[in-house]
Design an enzyme around this catalytic site. Structure first.
Site, short mmCIF file in Angstrom:
data_model
loop_
_atom_site.label_atom_id
_atom_site.label_comp_id
_atom_site.label_asym_id
_atom_site.label_seq_id
_atom_site.Cartn_x
_atom_site.Cartn_y
_atom_site.Cartn_z
N ALA A 63 1.39 1.07 6.14
CA ALA A 63 1.99 1.53 7.38
C ALA A 63 2.74 2.83 7.12
O ALA A 63 3.10 3.13 5.98
CB ALA A 63 2.94 0.46 7.89
N GLY A 104 0.15 -2.31 4.25
CA GLY A 104 -0.75 -2.38 5.39
C GLY A 104 -2.17 -1.94 5.03
O GLY A 104 -3.14 -2.36 5.69
N GLU A 107 -3.70 -4.92 3.77
CA GLU A 107 -3.88 -5.84 4.92
C GLU A 107 -5.09 -5.41 5.75
O GLU A 107 -5.84 -6.26 6.26
CB GLU A 107 -2.61 -5.87 5.76
CG GLU A 107 -1.45 -6.52 5.00
CD GLU A 107 -0.13 -6.44 5.74
OE1 GLU A 107 0.32 -5.30 6.01
OE2 GLU A 107 0.46 -7.49 6.06
N GLU A 127 5.77 -4.06 0.01
CA GLU A 127 6.76 -4.02 1.09
C GLU A 127 8.15 -4.45 0.62
O GLU A 127 9.17 -3.96 1.11
CB GLU A 127 6.31 -4.93 2.25
CG GLU A 127 5.19 -4.36 3.11
CD GLU A 127 3.79 -4.69 2.57
OE1 GLU A 127 3.67 -5.06 1.39
OE2 GLU A 127 2.83 -4.55 3.35
C1 3H9 Z 1 3.78 -1.62 5.23
O1 3H9 Z 1 2.63 -1.33 4.98
C2 3H9 Z 1 4.18 -2.63 6.27
C3 3H9 Z 1 3.04 -3.46 6.76
O2 3H9 Z 1 2.90 -4.59 5.93
C4 3H9 Z 1 3.32 -4.01 8.14
C5 3H9 Z 1 3.48 -3.03 9.27
C6 3H9 Z 1 3.67 -3.68 10.62
N1 3H9 Z 1 4.21 6.13 4.79
O3 3H9 Z 1 4.96 9.11 -3.50
P1 3H9 Z 1 4.30 10.43 -3.32
C7 3H9 Z 1 4.25 10.14 1.61
S1 3H9 Z 1 5.06 -0.85 4.45
C8 3H9 Z 1 4.62 7.37 5.01
O4 3H9 Z 1 5.09 11.64 -3.61
P2 3H9 Z 1 2.42 9.68 -5.38
C9 3H9 Z 1 5.44 10.44 0.74
O5 3H9 Z 1 6.64 10.35 1.47
C10 3H9 Z 1 4.30 0.36 3.44
N2 3H9 Z 1 4.60 8.34 4.05
O6 3H9 Z 1 2.91 10.51 -4.12
C11 3H9 Z 1 5.13 11.84 0.27
O7 3H9 Z 1 5.48 12.72 1.32
P3 3H9 Z 1 6.07 14.18 0.99
C12 3H9 Z 1 3.78 -0.24 2.18
C13 3H9 Z 1 4.14 7.99 2.87
O8 3H9 Z 1 1.04 10.12 -5.62
C14 3H9 Z 1 3.62 11.84 0.14
O9 3H9 Z 1 3.16 10.74 0.93
N3 3H9 Z 1 3.31 0.82 1.29
C15 3H9 Z 1 3.70 6.70 2.58
O10 3H9 Z 1 3.43 9.75 -6.47
C16 3H9 Z 1 3.13 11.63 -1.29
O11 3H9 Z 1 3.78 10.48 -1.82
C17 3H9 Z 1 4.08 1.35 0.34
O12 3H9 Z 1 5.21 0.94 0.13
C18 3H9 Z 1 3.73 5.74 3.62
N4 3H9 Z 1 3.30 4.49 3.43
O13 3H9 Z 1 2.41 8.15 -4.92
C19 3H9 Z 1 3.47 2.47 -0.46
N5 3H9 Z 1 3.30 6.64 1.28
O14 3H9 Z 1 5.01 14.88 0.21
C20 3H9 Z 1 4.43 3.62 -0.50
C21 3H9 Z 1 3.47 7.88 0.78
O15 3H9 Z 1 6.36 14.74 2.33
N6 3H9 Z 1 3.90 4.80 -1.19
N7 3H9 Z 1 3.98 8.70 1.73
O16 3H9 Z 1 7.31 13.93 0.18
C22 3H9 Z 1 3.82 4.86 -2.54
O17 3H9 Z 1 4.11 3.92 -3.26
C23 3H9 Z 1 3.40 6.17 -3.13
O18 3H9 Z 1 3.65 7.18 -2.19
C24 3H9 Z 1 1.89 6.25 -3.51
C25 3H9 Z 1 1.54 7.71 -3.92
C26 3H9 Z 1 1.68 5.32 -4.71
C27 3H9 Z 1 1.02 5.87 -2.37
#
Ligand code: 3H9
Length: 703
Positions: A63, A104, A107, A127
């Site tokens: 998400a 998500g 999911e 999450e």
């Molecule tokens: C969820 O899914 C809830 C659902 O179950 C239910 C819903 C109803 N959203 O980390 P990086 C951005 S909760 C928005 O530097 P990497 C991040 O801010 C979600 N933005 O790169 C950054 O922006 P900026 C569950 C996101 O390669 C850019 O992408 N998912 C999101 O070191 C690059 O990110 C998570 O918790 C997002 N979901 O790592 C995963 N993800 O360049 C969260 C990333 O402007 N994300 N951004 O600063 C991560 O763990 C890492 O970002 C990921 C990439 C491993 C994906």
């Protein structure tokens, strides 16, 4: 068709590519686009199966976190609804999971009947790290697919599961040979499904996830895990959702999950953890540094000092395959240091976390030396010798002689003036502070001290290096103690003073651990060394001399040789790891209070909380005003990753915002009045705090 997805029909297959860089976060427009594309494919008689994939290689990171807390997060079509509708399509859906399916994103893949990965694929439900639970079917569908225990483990740890394990668990049905072959492999799989007349959704492996579980499994699991959850809400909500999966039919379980998710989303804890997520990403953005800033190659590292700190620092680099030369003055100290590193790895081998082969590979990257000449080809040298300016300056004079031009020279000082260290070299532009936290191979914080003359490419290179070795690098300017230890001073000062006034070390620590800090002040000082703390304080004596009560108990314990855990006595008594209160410390406090004319009285827990925390917060705000810290979020990262401040409070600055800046200011003013001369000496509100409150601001920012 929206530009957020690509759509193509080929040979009976609809190929739908998610195309919302950088990570295909499932914000409202992308959710809508996916749903429309899937429904279009479902309605097209020429399409017999659908393949969903990440058009830019990565499947989906979940998400859109920036939508949480706003109406956009559940704006129609919301994610649970989109996924429910996908599960009702009549044609098989295959998710081709390149690199990542998180939250998500996983999911979404679980809502598809079939899933294909590639060797680098990782899946997970992280999450929990955002103070949330999976809210789009994960808590209901995953236990049905893989069983309750592995599903709980994934959701409560938030860990990423690699492709091979995901295949074993049944999250993936098939693995492509390489990332390049993923889409072909998924299409081939879809054609086989069509040819065999496979159903749109295969029967779930565990239609009743509770079947086969021992009757008291959930109860026992919870009892075992709960002490680790402290006051965190999210693990409890995950658990309730999984209980629902065991007790309720799928549709009712899904509805319960959404209700629990919304409760988590609205919680202060999740707001705090989302703040931390974005703060970690902001911390890498430094004025004057961007993608065009050149980086210096770091192929060889040298560490000076083979003590606990130097050894821990060296391990960080050999862990990621960078060779390290470790320098000591005496052969026996060097041997001890090298043996300790091997011993640390052996413990990991015994725990099954590292193979013997890996241990040997890592040790082979490590070379000991007694000769500075052996540092001539190092790209980065990190000094970790005794914390005394003259000693460190002497080391830097030698480095200046032997190191090649362009080598980065770093000091691991925890409080000394990096400018004064740089000044003894002829290349101050190459000198920087890299403050690791003990144990240096474990703690995530790396304070990167940007000295007056440090070159931009040196700063950029060390920040990148910090991330390569798995740290959270935070930039600090030069001042006594940098961000973390400078804030520790007033916080620890209040803790000491409260013991003089009538609290016990145990009471102070209990208030702080009650807030979910990993340790109270006194247990932390006993662990880090009462002697180490004394020496740091002593170096700054002139600034505190006007207060004879300043950490007096700590000074007395130092003079008694009570250095903490290592001597078996400090603020507490130790037998092995067992800690006991010591009435001699209370007696010492009584005696000193008498000598210093400090009136003793019962101290309320609230006073301990307010005095320790408000002084910590006040110093943080002052650091921001001085420009030592670039952002309030950076200060939060320092305290979360270096000092055990709970992420679900968001760090001291975010916590202050949650308490209310006006309340913090009023508290400081209250103690300024009520603590007499002592209050007037120390309880001075940071001017920035006063300005923020006067302007009615609720967020801490430069102003
Ligand atoms: C969820 O899914 C809830 C659902 O179950 C239910 C819903 C109803 N959203 O980390 P990086 C951005 S909760 C928005 O530097 P990497 C991040 O801010 C979600 N933005 O790169 C950054 O922006 P900026 C569950 C996101 O390669 C850019 O992408 N998912 C999101 O070191 C690059 O990110 C998570 O918790 C997002 N979901 O790592 C995963 N993800 O360049 C969260 C990333 O402007 N994300 N951004 O600063 C991560 O763990 C890492 O970002 C990921 C990439 C491993 C994906």
């Amino acid at each position: 068709m929206s530009s957020l997805v690509t759509y193509q029909v080929e040979d009976g297959l609809a190929l739908i590519g998610l195309a919302r860089p950088p990570v295909n976060a499932l914000g409202q427009p992308l959710r809508e686009a996916i749903l429309q594309a899937c429904e279009r494919a479902d309605a097209d008689a020429a399409v017999r199966a659908i393949v969903l994939y990440g058009a830019n290689g990565l499947f989906c990171a979940g998400a859109d976190i920036s939508e949480f807390g706003s109406p956009a997060s559940f704006a129609a079509p919301d994610l649970p609804d989109v996924l429910l509708r996908l599960t009702r399509l009549d044609k098989p859906l295959v998710a081709a999971i390149g690199r990542l399916a998180l939250g998500g994103g996983l999911e979404l893949a679980l809502a598809c009947g079939y899933r294909v990965g590639e060797p680098q694929t990782h899946v997970g439900l992280p999450e929990i790290n955002l103070g949330l639970l999976p809210g789009a079917g994960g808590t209901q569908r995953l236990p049905r697919l893989v069983g309750v225990a592995p599903a709980l483990e994934m959701m409560l740890s938030g860990a990423q599961v690699p492709a091979a394990r995901a295949l074993e668990l049944g999250i993936l049905d098939r693995l492509a040979d390489s990332a390049g072959q993923l889409l072909d492999c998924a299409c081939q799989f879809a054609r086989e499904l069509i040819a065999s007349g496979a159903p749109a959704r295969p029967a779930e492996r565990f239609p009743d996830p509770a079947s086969g579980l021992e009757a008291d499994f959930l109860e026992r699991y919870r009892a075992e895990q709960e002490p680790r959850w402290k006051s965190r809400l999210a693990p409890r909500l995950v658990f309730s959702a999984v209980e629902a999966a065991c007790l309720l039919p799928l549709e009712q379980g899904l509805a319960r999950e959404v209700a629990l998710f919304k409760q988590a989303e609205d919680s202060l804890q999740s707001q705090a953890q989302r703040h931390v997520f974005f703060a970690e990403r902001e911390a890498g953005k430094i004025p004057g540094i961007d993608a065009s800033t050149p980086l210096r190659p770091i192929r060889k590292v040298a560490v000076i000092g083979a003590g606990t700190m130097g050894g821990g620092i060296a391990m960080n680099f050999i862990n990621v395959g960078i060779p390290v030369t470790l320098l000591e003055r005496q052969g026996d100290a060097l041997d001890r240091g090298l043996a300790q590193i091997r011993q640390n790895y052996s413990i990991s081998v015994k725990r099954g976390k590292l193979s013997e082969e890996r241990l040997e590979q890592r040790m082979a990257l490590l070379t000991g030396t007694l000769d500075y000449a052996d540092l001539a080809d190092a790209d980065l040298v990190i000094e970790a010798v005794f914390e005394q300016l003259q000693i460190k300056q002497e080391v830097f004079r030698q480095l200046d002689q032997v190191c090649k031009p362009g080598a980065i020279l770093a000091t691991n000082t925890s409080s000394l003036d990096v400018d004064q260290i740089a000044a003894v070299t002829t290349r101050a532009q190459d000198v920087i502070g890299l403050h690791f936290f003990s144990p240096a191979n474990v703690m995530r914080l790396l304070e990167v001290v940007n000295a007056r003359e440090t070159a931009a490419d040196v700063l950029a290179t060390t920040l990148r290096m910090g991330r390569t070795i798995g740290k959270v690098p935070v930039v600090s300017g030069v001042c006594f103690g940098f961000i973390g230890n400078r804030m520790l001073e007033p916080y620890a000062r209040e803790a000491h003073r409260l013991v003089l006034e009538g609290a016990t070390p145990e009471q102070v620590d209990a208030v702080l651990t009650g807030l979910d800090l990993n340790m109270g002040v006194f247990s932390m000082l006993d662990l880090a060394g009462v002697d180490v703390n004394f020496l740091v304080r002593d170096a700054n004596r002139a600034a505190i001399a006007h207060d004879p009560s300043y950490c007096r108990i700590g000074d007395e314990l130092y003079s008694l040789g009570r250095y903490g855990q290592k001597t078996g006595r400090g603020f507490y008594l130790y037998e092995g790891r067992n800690r006991q209160n010591d009435y001699e410390v209370v007696a010492l406090a009584e005696r000193l209070a008498g000598e210093l004319h400090v009136a003793r009285r019962p101290i309320a827990d609230q006073e301990i909380h307010d005095r320790c925390l408000f002084m910590l917060i006040n110093e943080g705000i002052q650091l921001l005003d001085e420009g030592i810290a670039l952002r309030a979020g950076d200060i939060d990262l320092v305290w979360i990753n270096g000092y055990g401040f709970p992420a679900h409070l968001g760090g001291p600055m975010h916590y202050a915002e949650q308490l209310g800046l006006d309340k913090v200011l009023a508290g400081i003013e209250h103690y300024r009045q009520s603590l007499g001369e002592y209050g007037r000496m120390w309880f001075t509100p940071a001017p920035l705090l006063e300005r923020l409150v006067a302007a009615g601001k609720t967020r801490i920012e430069r102003f």
